[in-house]
Design a protein around this motif. Sequence first.
Motif, PDB file in Angstrom:
ATOM      1  N   ASP A   8       0.838  -1.209   0.000  1.00 35.42           N
ATOM      2  CA  ASP A   8       0.000   0.000   0.000  1.00 35.42           C
ATOM      3  C   ASP A   8       0.867   1.251   0.000  1.00 35.42           C
ATOM      4  O   ASP A   8       0.624   2.201  -0.755  1.00 35.42           O
ATOM      5  N   LYS A   9       1.879   1.272   0.848  1.00 37.82           N
ATOM      6  CA  LYS A   9       2.770   2.430   0.952  1.00 37.82           C
ATOM      7  C   LYS A   9       3.508   2.667  -0.363  1.00 37.82           C
ATOM      8  O   LYS A   9       3.671   3.816  -0.799  1.00 37.82           O
ATOM      9  N   THR A  10       3.939   1.600  -0.998  1.00 39.05           N
ATOM     10  CA  THR A  10       4.636   1.727  -2.281  1.00 39.05           C
ATOM     11  C   THR A  10       3.702   2.297  -3.339  1.00 39.05           C
ATOM     12  O   THR A  10       4.086   3.180  -4.110  1.00 39.05           O
ATOM     13  N   LEU A  15       1.930   6.949  -6.671  1.00 34.74           N
ATOM     14  CA  LEU A  15       0.868   7.882  -7.066  1.00 34.74           C
ATOM     15  C   LEU A  15       1.173   9.323  -6.644  1.00 34.74           C
ATOM     16  O   LEU A  15       0.748  10.256  -7.321  1.00 34.74           O
ATOM     17  N   GLN A  16       1.911   9.500  -5.548  1.00 30.50           N
ATOM     18  CA  GLN A  16       2.300  10.859  -5.157  1.00 30.50           C
ATOM     19  C   GLN A  16       3.264  11.471  -6.178  1.00 30.50           C
ATOM     20  O   GLN A  16       3.214  12.667  -6.431  1.00 30.50           O
ATOM     21  N   LYS A  17       4.116  10.644  -6.742  1.00 28.15           N
ATOM     22  CA  LYS A  17       5.066  11.141  -7.740  1.00 28.15           C
ATOM     23  C   LYS A  17       4.384  11.403  -9.076  1.00 28.15           C
ATOM     24  O   LYS A  17       4.743  12.344  -9.792  1.00 28.15           O
ATOM     25  N   ASP A  18       3.406  10.575  -9.432  1.00 30.31           N
ATOM     26  CA  ASP A  18       2.702  10.728 -10.710  1.00 30.31           C
ATOM     27  C   ASP A  18       1.317  10.111 -10.597  1.00 30.31           C
ATOM     28  O   ASP A  18       1.149   8.904 -10.731  1.00 30.31           O
ATOM     29  N   SER A  19       0.327  10.953 -10.351  1.00 28.80           N
ATOM     30  CA  SER A  19      -1.035  10.446 -10.143  1.00 28.80           C
ATOM     31  C   SER A  19      -1.690   9.962 -11.434  1.00 28.80           C
ATOM     32  O   SER A  19      -2.779   9.394 -11.402  1.00 28.80           O
ATOM     33  N   VAL A  37      -3.828  -4.562  -7.732  1.00 31.14           N
ATOM     34  CA  VAL A  37      -3.356  -3.179  -7.650  1.00 31.14           C
ATOM     35  C   VAL A  37      -4.553  -2.240  -7.757  1.00 31.14           C
ATOM     36  O   VAL A  37      -4.687  -1.300  -6.961  1.00 31.14           O
ATOM     37  N   TYR A  38      -5.431  -2.492  -8.715  1.00 31.98           N
ATOM     38  CA  TYR A  38      -6.632  -1.667  -8.893  1.00 31.98           C
ATOM     39  C   TYR A  38      -7.485  -1.690  -7.613  1.00 31.98           C
ATOM     40  O   TYR A  38      -7.939  -0.642  -7.151  1.00 31.98           O
ATOM     41  N   GLU A  39      -7.683  -2.875  -7.043  1.00 37.38           N
ATOM     42  CA  GLU A  39      -8.486  -2.999  -5.817  1.00 37.38           C
ATOM     43  C   GLU A  39      -7.837  -2.258  -4.646  1.00 37.38           C
ATOM     44  O   GLU A  39      -8.531  -1.622  -3.846  1.00 37.38           O
ATOM     45  N   ARG A  40      -6.529  -2.323  -4.536  1.00 36.49           N
ATOM     46  CA  ARG A  40      -5.836  -1.598  -3.466  1.00 36.49           C
ATOM     47  C   ARG A  40      -5.995  -0.084  -3.643  1.00 36.49           C
ATOM     48  O   ARG A  40      -6.235   0.630  -2.668  1.00 36.49           O
ATOM     49  N   ILE A  41      -5.873   0.387  -4.861  1.00 36.09           N
ATOM     50  CA  ILE A  41      -6.029   1.823  -5.110  1.00 36.09           C
ATOM     51  C   ILE A  41      -7.448   2.258  -4.737  1.00 36.09           C
ATOM     52  O   ILE A  41      -7.630   3.275  -4.058  1.00 36.09           O
ATOM     53  N   ARG A  42      -8.437   1.510  -5.136  1.00 41.84           N
ATOM     54  CA  ARG A  42      -9.833   1.839  -4.799  1.00 41.84           C
ATOM     55  C   ARG A  42     -10.048   1.825  -3.283  1.00 41.84           C
ATOM     56  O   ARG A  42     -10.718   2.684  -2.734  1.00 41.84           O
ATOM     57  N   ARG A  43      -9.460   0.846  -2.600  1.00 42.75           N
ATOM     58  CA  ARG A  43      -9.582   0.775  -1.146  1.00 42.75           C
ATOM     59  C   ARG A  43      -8.910   1.985  -0.491  1.00 42.75           C
ATOM     60  O   ARG A  43      -9.469   2.595   0.428  1.00 42.75           O
ATOM     61  N   LEU A  44      -7.730   2.350  -0.988  1.00 42.93           N
ATOM     62  CA  LEU A  44      -7.030   3.518  -0.450  1.00 42.93           C
ATOM     63  C   LEU A  44      -7.835   4.798  -0.675  1.00 42.93           C
ATOM     64  O   LEU A  44      -7.862   5.686   0.172  1.00 42.93           O
TER      65      LEU A  44
END
Length: 153
Positions: A8-10, A15-19, A37-44
Motif C-alpha cells: 500500500d505504501k509503495t 501515485l504521489q510522484k505521478d497520479s 493493484v486496482y483494488e488496493r487503489i480503490r480501497r485507499l
Amino acid sequence: MDNLDELDKTILRILQKDSKKTAKEIAITLNLTISPVYERIRRLENQGFIKKYVAILDKKLINRSVTCLCQVSMRYHTEAFIEKFEQQIQDLDEVQECYHMAGQVDFILKINVKSLEAYHEFVRYKLSKIENIGVLNSTFALKEIKHTSEYYI
C-alpha cells in the motif's frame, strides 16, 4: 496508518510522484497483476488515504511567481471572530494555504500573485477588508529551495 502494508505504501509513493500512473503501469512496476493493484487503489481512495488527484501547475508559467508568507495576528480571539476569519479566507483565491497557529501569530497565509503590485492590491482591497485583523507581517520568498506535495510514508 497501521492498516497500510508495504505494498500500500509503495502504491501511495508511486501515485504521489505521478497520479496519472494507471493500475496497469503500477502493476508492471511492482511485478503484480492489474486486479489486486486496482483494488488496493480503490480501497485507499475509499478509506480516505487518497483525497483527490490534482495537476500541479508551474507558477511561473501561470504568472503567479511571487510567493508571500503573510503572518496575521487578530485583535480579538473569540471563537466567533476566529470562525468568521476562517470562512472569509476561503473566498480569497490568492490564498493557497492557511494555517491557524499557536504562539504570537494567529494565522500564516501562503499567497501566490504575479507581482508586488498585485500583492499590494490584494492586501488593500481584499485582505484588509476582513474584520478583526490587527497586524499583518508579510515576507517574500527570494528563491524556492524545495516544494513538494509528497508526504514521507
